[in-house]
Write a protein that holds these residues in place. Structure first.
Motif, PDB file in Angstrom:
ATOM      1  N   VAL A 282       0.871  -1.261   0.039  1.00  0.00           N
ATOM      2  CA  VAL A 282       0.025  -0.059   0.093  1.00  0.00           C
ATOM      3  C   VAL A 282       1.029   1.256  -0.041  1.00  0.00           C
ATOM      4  O   VAL A 282       0.698   1.997  -0.835  1.00  0.00           O
ATOM      5  N   LEU A 283       1.774   1.302   1.011  1.00  0.00           N
ATOM      6  CA  LEU A 283       2.741   2.515   1.153  1.00  0.00           C
ATOM      7  C   LEU A 283       4.037   2.013   0.776  1.00  0.00           C
ATOM      8  O   LEU A 283       4.343   1.039   1.250  1.00  0.00           O
ATOM      9  N   ASN A 284       4.580   2.831   0.040  1.00  0.00           N
ATOM     10  CA  ASN A 284       6.066   2.645  -0.158  1.00  0.00           C
ATOM     11  C   ASN A 284       6.719   3.788  -0.363  1.00  0.00           C
ATOM     12  O   ASN A 284       6.848   4.777  -1.219  1.00  0.00           O
ATOM     13  N   LYS A 305       7.873   0.644   4.185  1.00  0.00           N
ATOM     14  CA  LYS A 305       6.682  -0.032   3.199  1.00  0.00           C
ATOM     15  C   LYS A 305       5.700  -0.699   4.378  1.00  0.00           C
ATOM     16  O   LYS A 305       5.920  -1.274   5.311  1.00  0.00           O
ATOM     17  N   THR A 306       4.393  -0.613   3.869  1.00  0.00           N
ATOM     18  CA  THR A 306       3.363  -1.157   4.402  1.00  0.00           C
ATOM     19  C   THR A 306       2.294  -1.733   3.721  1.00  0.00           C
ATOM     20  O   THR A 306       2.225  -1.563   2.529  1.00  0.00           O
ATOM     21  N   TYR A 307       1.574  -2.983   4.349  1.00  0.00           N
ATOM     22  CA  TYR A 307       0.854  -3.883   3.404  1.00  0.00           C
ATOM     23  C   TYR A 307      -0.481  -3.723   3.928  1.00  0.00           C
ATOM     24  O   TYR A 307      -0.917  -3.361   5.141  1.00  0.00           O
ATOM     25  N   SER A 339      11.219   9.191  -2.709  1.00  0.00           N
ATOM     26  CA  SER A 339       9.600   9.359  -3.020  1.00  0.00           C
ATOM     27  C   SER A 339       8.492   8.709  -2.095  1.00  0.00           C
ATOM     28  O   SER A 339       9.151   8.013  -1.352  1.00  0.00           O
ATOM     29  N   VAL A 340       7.460   8.971  -2.499  1.00  0.00           N
ATOM     30  CA  VAL A 340       6.249   8.482  -1.448  1.00  0.00           C
ATOM     31  C   VAL A 340       5.353   7.743  -2.659  1.00  0.00           C
ATOM     32  O   VAL A 340       4.888   8.569  -3.620  1.00  0.00           O
ATOM     33  N   GLU A 341       4.958   6.692  -2.729  1.00  0.00           N
ATOM     34  CA  GLU A 341       4.231   5.984  -3.465  1.00  0.00           C
ATOM     35  C   GLU A 341       2.888   5.368  -2.602  1.00  0.00           C
ATOM     36  O   GLU A 341       3.294   4.672  -1.735  1.00  0.00           O
ATOM     37  N   ILE A 342       1.997   5.525  -3.173  1.00  0.00           N
ATOM     38  CA  ILE A 342       0.566   5.131  -2.500  1.00  0.00           C
ATOM     39  C   ILE A 342      -0.137   4.371  -3.457  1.00  0.00           C
ATOM     40  O   ILE A 342      -0.535   4.695  -4.490  1.00  0.00           O
ATOM     41  N   LEU A 343      -0.203   2.770  -3.342  1.00  0.00           N
ATOM     42  CA  LEU A 343      -1.097   2.088  -4.237  1.00  0.00           C
ATOM     43  C   LEU A 343      -0.450   2.280  -5.809  1.00  0.00           C
ATOM     44  O   LEU A 343      -1.047   2.099  -6.510  1.00  0.00           O
ATOM     45  N   VAL A 358      -6.645   7.743   1.058  1.00  0.00           N
ATOM     46  CA  VAL A 358      -5.839   7.928   2.257  1.00  0.00           C
ATOM     47  C   VAL A 358      -6.752   8.694   3.093  1.00  0.00           C
ATOM     48  O   VAL A 358      -7.190   9.684   3.044  1.00  0.00           O
ATOM     49  N   GLY A 359      -6.783   8.249   4.430  1.00  0.00           N
ATOM     50  CA  GLY A 359      -7.333   8.987   5.596  1.00  0.00           C
ATOM     51  C   GLY A 359      -6.323   9.401   6.261  1.00  0.00           C
ATOM     52  O   GLY A 359      -5.383   8.904   6.598  1.00  0.00           O
TER      53      GLY A 359
END
Length: 528
Positions: A282-284, A305-307, A339-343, A358-359
Motif C-alpha cells: 500500500v505505502l512505499n 513499506k506497509t501492506y 519518493s512516496v508511493e501510495i498504491l 488515504v485517511g
C-alpha cells in the motif's frame, strides 16, 4: 483543617452558564505528597486545576492555603501563595536561553529582578495609549546562579546558557519545573507531565518528583496513564461529571477498579489479535528526506513499506521528524528528495493523496483535525470523498450533506447528537470522533494516525483503538505514529522507532522497554 494539609478546597463549584464543570468538590492536599487526579475528558480535572491556579474563580466554595482562606484572581495571586503549574503544552520562549526564561518568570512573579517600570505591572502604556510589555532588566550572572542552584538541589541538570529550541522535550520540561521552583512554589500542578517523554526520561522525571516530595513540596499529578499513577502517587482522587467519586490511598484499587470509578462502568480491554498481512503493498517510501520548519533536515533517507491487513507502528519522542514524515506522505510538506508511493502512484499535493484513498488523523485535533467554529455537520464532510458524494454540478446538496452527517453522528456515537452545534462545544473525545468518522467512513486503503489518543481518557482511547483494529480487520493498511509507547506496543504488528529523523527497526525489541528507550533517544547506529 489539619496542619499537614497545605491545600484544601471546601465545597468548590464552577459553572459556565448551564454547564456545571465542577460540582461541590471537597479536596485536601497534604504536605510532601504526590496526589494523582484521574477522570474522563470533561470530568472537571482541568477546570479544578485552573481554579487552584487562579485562571478561573469559583462560583461557590472556598480555597484554603495552610488553613487560611484565599481568593485567587489570577495566576499571580496563586504563585504569590506558593502554587505553580507546569502545563502540558510548555510555556517557554524558544529563542531565549534557559536562564533568560527563568529570569523572566522571576521578574514577573517576584522582586528578585529589577524592572525598568517602577510599578509592579508588566503592562504599561505607550505614546499611542496601546498596551505593551514593559522592558525587564536582569543580572545575567544572577539568573545563571539561580538556575544552577536549583538544578543542583533537585537533580534538574540543564545548561543555563542553552537556547530552549535546542533542548529535548524532557529538558524543556525540566525548565518548566525550574521556573516554578524559582518562584518558590510549594504546590506544583503537573498536567499530563509524561505525555511526550521516553521511558528513560519518565524514570528520571519520577526521580525528580521524589526529590521534590522529600523537600516537603506537594504535587498534583494529572494523568491518563494508570500504570504511572500507581507507581508515583501517594493518594488518588477520581472525578466523574464534575463530582468527586473516589479518594483513597494508592494501591487500594486496581487499574480496572479505578477505570470503573472514572467511567461508571466496567471497560473491556481490547487485545491485539494475531493477523497475517497480505503481500499487497500500500505505502512505499524510498530514501525520503524532508526539511523542517527551520530548514533543518527533519527526515533523513527514510525507507518504509506497509501492506494490507497490518498496523505499522512508529514510536518516538516528539520532535524527531514524525510530524514532517506524516505531512510529507499527505502532500502537506515538500519532499527534498526520495519518493512516496501510495498504491503504486506518486501523488502530488493533498488532493491527489486523498484521491489515492488515504485517511489522515492529524496529531492536534483542535488546530488540524476540526475547525472549532464550524458545525459538526460541516466538519464531517471536510474531505474529498464526502464532498464529491454530496455535490451536484459543483454545488453542495444540503439534503445529502444533512443525511450524511446524521448517519455518521449515529454510527460514531458523537455526543451531543446535534448536527448544527459548533465543534468547540464538544469534549476532546467527541471532537476526535468527528475526525474518525470523517476519515474512516470512506474506508481508505491507507489510514495515517498521528497521536490519535493524545489527551483522551481511557474510554475515548479504547474507542479509537477499536476503530483502528477494525481497519486492519478489513484488510486496510494503518500507519500509527505515536509518542505513547504503550499504545504502539499494543496496536502494532510491526514496530519502528523514529529518532533524529531516522527510522529504526524495533519489532524484535517489543518486550524490551529499556532497548526501545535507547532507540528513542538515538543511542544506536543501526539505521533501517
Amino acid at each position: 483543617m489539619e496542619s499537614d494539609n497545605v491545600l484544601e478546597l471546601q465545597n468548590i463549584s464552577k459553572t459556565f452558564g448551564d454547564l456545571v464543570a465542577v460540582d461541590n468538590v471537597n479536596f485536601e492536599l497534604q504536605e510532601g505528597e504526590i496526589h494523582a487526579i484521574l477522570g474522563e475528558n470533561g470530568a472537571g480535572k482541568s477546570t479544578l486545576m485552573n481554579l487552584i491556579y487562579g485562571l478561573y474563580q469559583p462560583t461557590d466554595g472556598s480555597i484554603h492555603i495552610s488553613g487560611i482562606q484565599k481568593q485567587f484572581r489570577s495566576p499571580r495571586d496563586a504563585i504569590a501563595n506558593g502554587v505553580g503549574m507546569v502545563h502540558q503544552h510548555f510555556m517557554l520562549i524558544e529563542n531565549l536561553t534557559v536562564a533568560e526564561n527563568i529570569a523572566l518568570t522571576v521578574a514577573k512573579f517576584s522582586s528578585r529582578v529589577e524592572k525598568t517600570c517602577p510599578h509592579d505591572e508588566i503592562i504599561s502604556q505607550n505614546d499611542n495609549n496601546k498596551p505593551r510589555l514593559s522592558k525587564i532588566r536582569y543580572k545575567s550572572n544572577e539568573a545563571i546562579q539561580i538556575t544552577e542552584s536549583l538544578s543542583k538541589q533537585f537533580g534538574l541538570t540543564v545548561d543555563p546558557s542553552a537556547l530552549i529550541r535546542s533542548l529535548s522535550v524532557g529538558l524543556k520540561q525540566r525548565v518548566e519545573i525550574l521556573k516554578a521552583l524559582a518562584v518558590d512554589a510549594r504546590i506544583l500542578i503537573l498536567d499530563e507531565p509524561t505525555a511526550v517523554l521516553s521511558p528513560q526520561e519518565i524514570t528520571g522525571f519520577f526521580n525528580i518528583l521524589r526529590k521534590l516530595k522529600d523537600d516537603n513540596r506537594s504535587i498534583l499529578f494529572i494523568s491518563h496513564k494508570m500504570k504511572e499513577v500507581l507507581e508515583i502517587s501517594n493518594r488518588i482522587t477520581v472525578l466523574r461529571h464534575g463530582k468527586k467519586v473516589y479518594n483513597g490511598i494508592t494501591g487500594e484499587l486496581s487499574t480496572r477498579e479505578l477505570a470503573r470509578e472514572m467511567i461508571g462502568e466496567d471497560i473491556t480491554e481490547i487485545e491485539r489479535k494475531q493477523n497475517k498481512p497480505t503481500n499487497d503493498l500500500v505505502l512505499n517510501i524510498s530514501n525520503l528526506t524532508v526539511r523542517g520548519n527551520r530548514d533543518e533536515i527533519a527526515v533523513k533517507g527514510l525507507k518504509l513499506k506497509t501492506y494490507r491487513g497490518e498496523i505499522v507502528g512508529i514510536a518516538g519522542v516528539d520532535g524527531n521528524g514524525q510530524r514532517e514524515l506524516a505531512e510529507a506522505i499527505m502532500g502537506l510538506r515538500t519532499i527534498k528528495s526520495g519518493s512516496v508511493e501510495i498504491l503504486g502512484h506518486k501523488p502530488i499535493g493533498t488532493k491527489n493523496v486523498r484521491q489515492c484513498s488515504v485517511g489522515y488523523i492529524p496529531e492536534d485535533r483542535r488546530t488540524m483535525g476540526v475547525i472549532t467554529s464550524f458545525s459538526i455537520t460541516e466538519n464531517l464532510i471536510l474531505n474529498v470523498p464526502h464532498l464529491e458524494n454530496i455535490s451536484k454540478w459543483s454545488m453542495i446538496d444540503q439534503a445529502s450533506m444533512s443525511r450524511t452527517a446524521i448517519k455518521l453522528i449515529e454510527n460514531y456515537d458523537i455526543r451531543p447528537p446535534k448536527p448544527t452545534i459548533p465543534a468547540s462545544a464538544l469534549s476532546g473525545g467527541n471532537q476526535q470522533k468527528i475526525v474518525l468518522a470523517r476519515e474512516i467512513s470512506p474506508q481508505p486503503d491507507l489510514l495515517i494516525a498521528v497521536n490519535p489518543t493524545r489527551g483522551l481518557d481511557i474510554n475515548a482511547a479504547q474507542y479509537v483503538h477499536k476503530n483502528l483494529f477494525k481497519q486492519r480487520e478489513n484488510s486496510k493498511s494503518v500507519l500509527l505514529i505515536s509518542t505513547e509507547l504503550d499504545e504502539v506496543l499494543k496496536m502494532s504488528d510491526r514496530l519502528y522507532v523514529m529518532s533524529k529523523g531516522k527510522l529504526f527497526e524495533a519489532t524484535a525489541h517489543r518486550d524490551d522497554i529499556e532497548a526501545l528507550g535507547l532507540l528513542m533517544t538515538g543511542e544506536t547506529d543501526t539505521n533501517v
